[in-house]
Design an enzyme around this catalytic site. Structure first.
Site: not given
Ligand code: GLA
Length: 393
Positions: A34, A127, A175
């Site tokens: 993360e 999220g 993502d």
């Molecule tokens: C969000 C961002 C990703 C990543 C996560 C943390 O989801 O869109 O690119 O940085 O936070 O791991």
């Protein structure tokens, strides 16, 4: 469900069934790694079976008309292909609009307008990347409707660019990559610096992945996210005074310990520490999983959460309460926050015969401590964005 969406589409856009096409992009959940993607490190996400459906049909003029069953009160929002400006009033439509804009900037010919109905079953603002999901749904729709000569990795990059430049969120690539490239029953280990990736089967034996939503809105998430990025960038610059590295992901924990004095602020040093250790932890965790050591994987999930809580400081009261509630239950192999943090979801690995009591007891523990109610979902790991045809449904 798809039949219903098609009927809805025909009613709203007064269209007949011929030439209607159906596209889908999943949501994602990250298992470990993360806040490492924009630091040139590794991530280990998988695609969900939940996601965004797009029912679409080409038009003969230049107009694009969009409707979402999730935001019915906003009705049909329309714009012309000649006017792809970000517009506050266009709300969620700015995500697909941004993708069209980027495709055009790269020279892909979107010759005609189209009508589209979106429907998503990813819990909103939790999220699980509903925004990247609509971006990739739009990408595969554009490729499909206009027979564009592009591949998934290019669409992943263009979708990320739409989010960075059109929406103004400086997210990394995780993502969009997980959503574009996901594979059923597999997670993907991605090196975010090189984009090298390998799929790893999710064989959890007698256990399952469970997402729990804190139902805490992710207020201020974007500004705090951008703040963490700049803290890491500053730390990297200071380390580069003596080290030839491109990103924090190039450092081993040992190298970091030897050179961390170069980072001037205590806060930046803690942020960089998380990025370096989390990257190493992610690679180790995947090796453990591949060897069938699920407990070892679970232990690293715990360490990941602690580091996000103490060094990266992106968890907050609700995520900590939900993870602690999970750690306290029987049959829990591992649990941590997932995604950007500041609210949103946790991911846990729970033994199958304890799932019911986990949901009940961890849920109660969480409510007692926060006054909020969590929602739980047993994860089905799906595949990446695609057109749904008789063969791919
Ligand atoms: C969000 C961002 C990703 C990543 C996560 C943390 O989801 O869109 O690119 O940085 O936070 O791991």
């Amino acid at each position: 469900m798809i039949e219903n969406l098609i009927n809805r589409f025909m009613k709203i856009f007064q269209a007949s069934e011929d030439q209607i096409r159906v596209f889908f992009a999943p949501g994602r959940v990250n298992l470990i790694g993360e806040h490492t993607d924009y630091n040139g490190g590794h991530v280990f996400p998988c695609a969900l079976s939940l996601g965004t459906y797009a029912i679409a049909k080409k038009r003969e003029d230049n107009m694009v008309r969009m409707y979402s069953s999730n935001f019915e009160n906003l009705g049909v929002i329309e714009f012309s292909l000649e006017n792809l400006q970000y517009e506050e009033a266009h709300d969620w439509v700015n995500y697909p609009k941004g993708v069209i804009d980027i495709f055009q900037k790269y020279g892909y010919a979107i010759e005609k307008g189209f009508d589209v109905l979106f429907y998503g079953n990813i819990p909103n603002g939790a999220g699980l990347s509903s925004s990247a999901s609509i971006e990739l749904a739009t990408s595969v729709l554009l490729k499909g409707l206009f027979q564009l000569d592009t591949d998934m990795i290019s669409m992943v990059k263009m979708s990320q660019q739409a989010e960075n430049e059109f929406i103004g969120v400086s997210c990394g690539i995780m993502d969009q990559f997980a959503i574009g490239m996901g594979k059923e029953n597999h997670a993907v280990l991605l090196n975010c610096q090189t984009l090298d990736y390998t799929y790893s089967p999710l064989e959890l034996e007698h256990a399952s992945l469970i997402i729990a939503n804190t139902n805490k809105r992710r207020g201020l998430a974007d500004s705090k996210y951008n703040e963490r990025r700049s803290e890491c960038e500053r730390a990297l610059k200071q380390l580069q005074a003596e080290l030839t590295i491109e990103s924090l992901g190039d450092l081993t924990p040992e190298q970091f310990e030897q050179h961390k004095h170069l980072i001037q602020s205590d806060i930046d040093r803690k942020r960089a520490k998380h990025a370096v250790y989390e990257n190493t932890r992610t690679k180790e965790a995947v090796v453990k999983l591949q060897k069938g050591d699920i407990n070892g994987f679970g232990e690293l999930m715990k360490q990941s959460h602690e580091s996000l809580r103490d060094d990266y400081e992106v968890t907050g009261k609700e995520l900590d309460a939900l993870v602690e509630a999970a750690w306290a239950q029987e049959g829990v192999i591992g649990s941590r926050m997932t995604g950007a943090g500041f609210g949103g979801c946790t991911i846990s690995i729970v033994q199958n015969d304890q799932i019911e009591s986990f949901i009940e007891k961890a849920g109660k523990h969480y409510t007692d401590n926060t006054g909020l109610t969590a929602n739980f979902y047993v994860v089905q790991v799906g595949s990446g964005a695609k057109e749904l045809t008789a063969e791919t449904v």
